[in-house]
Design a protein around this motif. Structure first.
Motif, mmCIF file in Angstrom:
data_model
loop_
_atom_site.group_PDB
_atom_site.id
_atom_site.type_symbol
_atom_site.label_atom_id
_atom_site.label_comp_id
_atom_site.label_asym_id
_atom_site.label_seq_id
_atom_site.Cartn_x
_atom_site.Cartn_y
_atom_site.Cartn_z
ATOM 1 N N THR A 1 0.849 -1.178 0.000
ATOM 2 C CA THR A 1 0.000 0.000 0.000
ATOM 3 C C THR A 1 0.885 1.228 0.000
ATOM 4 O O THR A 1 2.106 1.135 0.060
ATOM 5 N N LEU A 2 0.265 2.404 -0.030
ATOM 6 C CA LEU A 2 1.038 3.629 0.020
ATOM 7 C C LEU A 2 1.742 3.788 1.358
ATOM 8 O O LEU A 2 2.673 4.565 1.471
ATOM 9 N N SER A 3 1.338 3.057 2.386
ATOM 10 C CA SER A 3 1.973 3.129 3.692
ATOM 11 C C SER A 3 3.002 2.021 3.865
ATOM 12 O O SER A 3 3.276 1.579 4.969
ATOM 13 N N THR A 4 3.564 1.564 2.772
ATOM 14 C CA THR A 4 4.549 0.490 2.792
ATOM 15 C C THR A 4 5.791 0.938 2.042
ATOM 16 O O THR A 4 5.697 1.539 0.980
ATOM 17 N N CYS A 5 6.955 0.638 2.599
ATOM 18 C CA CYS A 5 8.218 0.947 1.924
ATOM 19 C C CYS A 5 8.332 0.095 0.664
ATOM 20 O O CYS A 5 8.174 -1.122 0.713
ATOM 21 N N GLN A 6 8.622 0.725 -0.457
ATOM 22 C CA GLN A 6 8.749 0.022 -1.727
ATOM 23 C C GLN A 6 10.020 -0.826 -1.792
ATOM 24 O O GLN A 6 10.108 -1.735 -2.598
ATOM 25 N N ASN A 7 11.001 -0.533 -0.930
ATOM 26 C CA ASN A 7 12.263 -1.266 -0.940
ATOM 27 C C ASN A 7 12.201 -2.529 -0.086
ATOM 28 O O ASN A 7 12.544 -3.603 -0.545
ATOM 29 N N CYS A 8 11.743 -2.391 1.173
ATOM 30 C CA CYS A 8 11.797 -3.536 2.083
ATOM 31 C C CYS A 8 10.427 -4.076 2.475
ATOM 32 O O CYS A 8 10.333 -5.139 3.073
ATOM 33 N N VAL B 1 5.180 2.061 6.975
ATOM 34 C CA VAL B 1 5.539 3.427 7.338
ATOM 35 C C VAL B 1 4.245 4.187 7.593
ATOM 36 O O VAL B 1 3.196 3.836 7.054
ATOM 37 N N SER B 2 4.316 5.199 8.421
ATOM 38 C CA SER B 2 3.110 5.963 8.737
ATOM 39 C C SER B 2 2.681 6.812 7.537
ATOM 40 O O SER B 2 3.502 7.144 6.665
ATOM 41 N N ASP B 3 1.413 7.181 7.514
ATOM 42 C CA ASP B 3 0.915 8.055 6.457
ATOM 43 C C ASP B 3 1.646 9.395 6.505
ATOM 44 O O ASP B 3 1.939 9.982 5.468
ATOM 45 N N GLN B 4 1.970 9.863 7.714
ATOM 46 C CA GLN B 4 2.693 11.123 7.859
ATOM 47 C C GLN B 4 4.098 11.012 7.256
ATOM 48 O O GLN B 4 4.553 11.913 6.559
ATOM 49 N N PHE B 5 4.792 9.902 7.514
ATOM 50 C CA PHE B 5 6.117 9.694 6.913
ATOM 51 C C PHE B 5 6.007 9.706 5.391
ATOM 52 O O PHE B 5 6.825 10.318 4.707
ATOM 53 N N SER B 6 4.976 9.058 4.860
ATOM 54 C CA SER B 6 4.765 9.025 3.409
ATOM 55 C C SER B 6 4.563 10.420 2.841
ATOM 56 O O SER B 6 5.115 10.758 1.792
ATOM 57 N N ASN C 1 3.195 10.241 -2.691
ATOM 58 C CA ASN C 1 3.319 9.760 -1.302
ATOM 59 C C ASN C 1 3.797 8.311 -1.208
ATOM 60 O O ASN C 1 3.540 7.636 -0.221
ATOM 61 N N ARG C 2 4.502 7.841 -2.227
ATOM 62 C CA ARG C 2 5.112 6.505 -2.170
ATOM 63 C C ARG C 2 6.472 6.633 -1.498
ATOM 64 O O ARG C 2 7.231 7.555 -1.795
ATOM 65 N N VAL C 3 6.785 5.696 -0.633
ATOM 66 C CA VAL C 3 8.068 5.692 0.063
ATOM 67 C C VAL C 3 8.962 4.639 -0.571
ATOM 68 O O VAL C 3 8.623 3.460 -0.592
ATOM 69 N N HIS C 4 10.101 5.066 -1.103
ATOM 70 C CA HIS C 4 11.031 4.160 -1.765
ATOM 71 C C HIS C 4 12.048 3.580 -0.791
ATOM 72 O O HIS C 4 12.592 2.512 -1.041
ATOM 73 N N ARG C 5 12.342 4.273 0.303
ATOM 74 C CA ARG C 5 13.238 3.804 1.364
ATOM 75 C C ARG C 5 12.661 4.285 2.690
ATOM 76 O O ARG C 5 11.992 5.312 2.748
ATOM 77 N N CYS C 6 12.915 3.554 3.775
ATOM 78 C CA CYS C 6 12.364 3.893 5.092
ATOM 79 C C CYS C 6 13.471 3.800 6.148
ATOM 80 O O CYS C 6 14.587 3.359 5.847
#
Length: 79
Positions: A13-20, A24-29, A37-42
């Motif tokens: 989902t958009l609240s998931t790190c694409q790398n691992c 991740v929280s919606d705020q971090f995204s 709002n996609r997270v590539h690294r966390c």
């Protein structure tokens, strides 16, 4: 949430790190992610120094990647 499927068969989902794949929280995204709002690294797979400079948004950086560089934060190994 919008799901994204990967080659591993895991639904991200958009609240998931694409790398691992970690959560991740919606705020971090919103703060560190790309324009969608996609997270590539966390914080679980990258250093804070790299995250705050754009690695979470998918930007390539000159700072050594802790997953691929030798030793702590890209330095030579102590062992």
């Amino acid at each position: 949430m919008v799901g994204v499927s990967t080659t591993f068969g895991v639904s991200l989902t958009l609240s998931t790190c694409q790398n691992c794949g970690n959560h991740v929280s919606d705020q971090f995204s919103r703060v560190y992610g790309d324009n969608q709002n996609r997270v590539h690294r966390c914080p679980d797979c990258d250093s804070y120094r790299r995250l705050t400079r754009g690695s979470a948004a998918g930007k390539a950086l000159e700072i050594p990647d802790p997953e691929t560089a030798n030793g702590h934060q890209g330095g030579e190994s102590d062992v």
